[in-house]
Design an enzyme around this catalytic site. Structure first.
Site, mmCIF file in Angstrom:
data_model
loop_
_atom_site.group_PDB
_atom_site.id
_atom_site.type_symbol
_atom_site.label_atom_id
_atom_site.label_comp_id
_atom_site.label_asym_id
_atom_site.label_seq_id
_atom_site.Cartn_x
_atom_site.Cartn_y
_atom_site.Cartn_z
ATOM 1 C CG ASP A 1 24.414 79.363 -10.662
ATOM 2 O OD1 ASP A 1 24.062 80.419 -11.219
ATOM 3 O OD2 ASP A 1 23.625 78.660 -10.005
ATOM 4 C CB SER A 2 23.867 82.752 -7.727
ATOM 5 O OG SER A 2 22.841 82.041 -8.388
ATOM 6 C CB CYS B 1 25.009 82.833 -12.637
ATOM 7 S SG CYS B 1 23.799 83.885 -11.843
ATOM 8 C CD GLU C 1 17.490 76.751 -4.915
ATOM 9 O OE1 GLU C 1 17.809 76.115 -3.900
ATOM 10 O OE2 GLU C 1 18.310 77.123 -5.784
ATOM 11 C CB CYS D 1 16.609 81.998 -14.853
ATOM 12 S SG CYS D 1 16.891 81.618 -13.112
ATOM 13 C CG HIS E 1 16.861 77.842 -10.379
ATOM 14 N ND1 HIS E 1 18.090 78.455 -10.425
ATOM 15 C CD2 HIS E 1 16.727 77.334 -9.123
ATOM 16 C CE1 HIS E 1 18.671 78.332 -9.238
ATOM 17 N NE2 HIS E 1 17.868 77.664 -8.437
HETATM 18 N N1 DGL Z 1 21.559 81.609 -11.137
HETATM 19 C C1 DGL Z 1 20.594 82.678 -11.244
HETATM 20 C C2 DGL Z 1 20.401 83.038 -12.726
HETATM 21 O O1 DGL Z 1 20.605 82.231 -13.616
HETATM 22 C C3 DGL Z 1 19.275 82.318 -10.604
HETATM 23 C C4 DGL Z 1 19.330 82.235 -9.103
HETATM 24 C C5 DGL Z 1 19.697 83.556 -8.451
HETATM 25 O O2 DGL Z 1 18.869 84.502 -8.430
HETATM 26 O O3 DGL Z 1 20.823 83.657 -7.971
HETATM 27 O O4 DGL Z 1 20.059 84.144 -13.020
#
Ligand code: DGL
Length: 277
Positions: free
Chosen positions: A21-22, A84, A163, A195, A197
């Protein structure tokens, strides 16, 4: 009955699943994987040095995704889960073409679940700016429901709110109501939390949408899809011992350790920082 494909000879069923993931949000997918596949080992990589991916260009996200998947392959993973949504939207096709192991993304499983959940065919999608601009969810939803009406909305403030631990309270309720007003007005009956989050904001989103709207958490659907793909490729583990889970990040592990529990649902014991070259 289709015949299961053989695994590549050099890939062991005992090898771990790679997940990336990011940053930290992909731990919501790890949580679902651990629940659905308790015998599988996991190597997770969170690109905490370069998060967020949401506002970045497709080319940049593809480059980052290639670098991370090479690192995971070097760790001997047998399958890769792109946890992600933004990386799935921009890079899944390229990764599937280029990599020698099966690659599972989060968009198709979430889209399929939304099609199943919707009776009116009016489906909402919320995600980062990159995910929404890519149209990936719309395309995936239309594969299952060609006549569906898909209404998408980027909710860029949701990631920093989560976050920071702002999971409820008047400010976050107000922002959710503002973002979700167009979806509420168009009376969607299923809403994809597109997403990593957003599952943490599910109660706020549910209140903003009102009753009768099914919220789709891609994480659980992705874990089930991973299980199907492992079996299809004869890659499911046969080990009976407690599997190992490794957590790697590209920046300071302290913040990841501190926030991780919120996403994973249990404490993280050890997080290792490693450089991507
Ligand atoms: N992990 C990203 C997503 O699911 C969210 C956080 C980011 O913008 O990197 O799209």
């Amino acid at each position: 009955m289709p015949v299961a494909a053989s695994p590549r000879p050099e890939v062991s069923t005992a090898a771990p699943i790679g997940v990336f993931d990011s940053g930290i949000g992909g731990l919501t997918v790890v949580r679902a994987l651990v629940h659905e596949l308790p015998r599988e080992g996991i190597v997770y990589f969170g690109d905490t040095a370069r998060v967020p991916y949401g506002p970045k260009s497709p080319d940049t996200v593809r480059r980052y995704s290639r670098e991370i998947t090479q690192l995971l392959l070097a760790r001997g993973v047998k399958l890769i889960v792109v946890a992600c949504n933004t990386a799935t939207a921009h890079a899944l096709t390229a990764l599937r073409d280029e990599l020698p192991v099966p690659v599972v993304g989060v968009v198709q499983p979430g889209a399929r679940a939304a099609v199943r959940a919707s009776t009116s065919g009016r489906i909402g999608v919320i995600g980062t700016a990159g995910t929404v601009a890519s149209g990936a969810y719309e395309r995936a939803i239309r594969e299952g429901a060609p006549d569906a009406t898909v209404i998408s909305q980027a909710c860029p403030l949701f990631v920093p709110l989560v976050e920071e631990g702002w999971l409820d309270g008047p400010a976050v309720e107000l922002i959710a109501r503002e973002y979700l007003a167009p979806l509420r007005e168009r009376t969607v009956d299923a809403l994809v939390l597109g997403c990593t989050h957003y599952p943490l904001l599910a109660p706020v989103v549910a209140r903003a949408m009102g009753p009768g709207v099914a919220l789709i958490d891609s994480a659980v659907e992705t874990a089930r899809e991973t299980e199907r793909v492992l079996h299809r490729h004869a890659l499911a583990t046969t080990e009976s011992e407690q599997p190992e889970h490794a957590f790697l990040v590209s920046d300071d592990p302290e913040r990841f350790l501190a926030l991780g529990q919120r996403f994973l649902g249990s404490a993280l014991e050890r997080v290792e920082q490693i450089a991507l070259d």
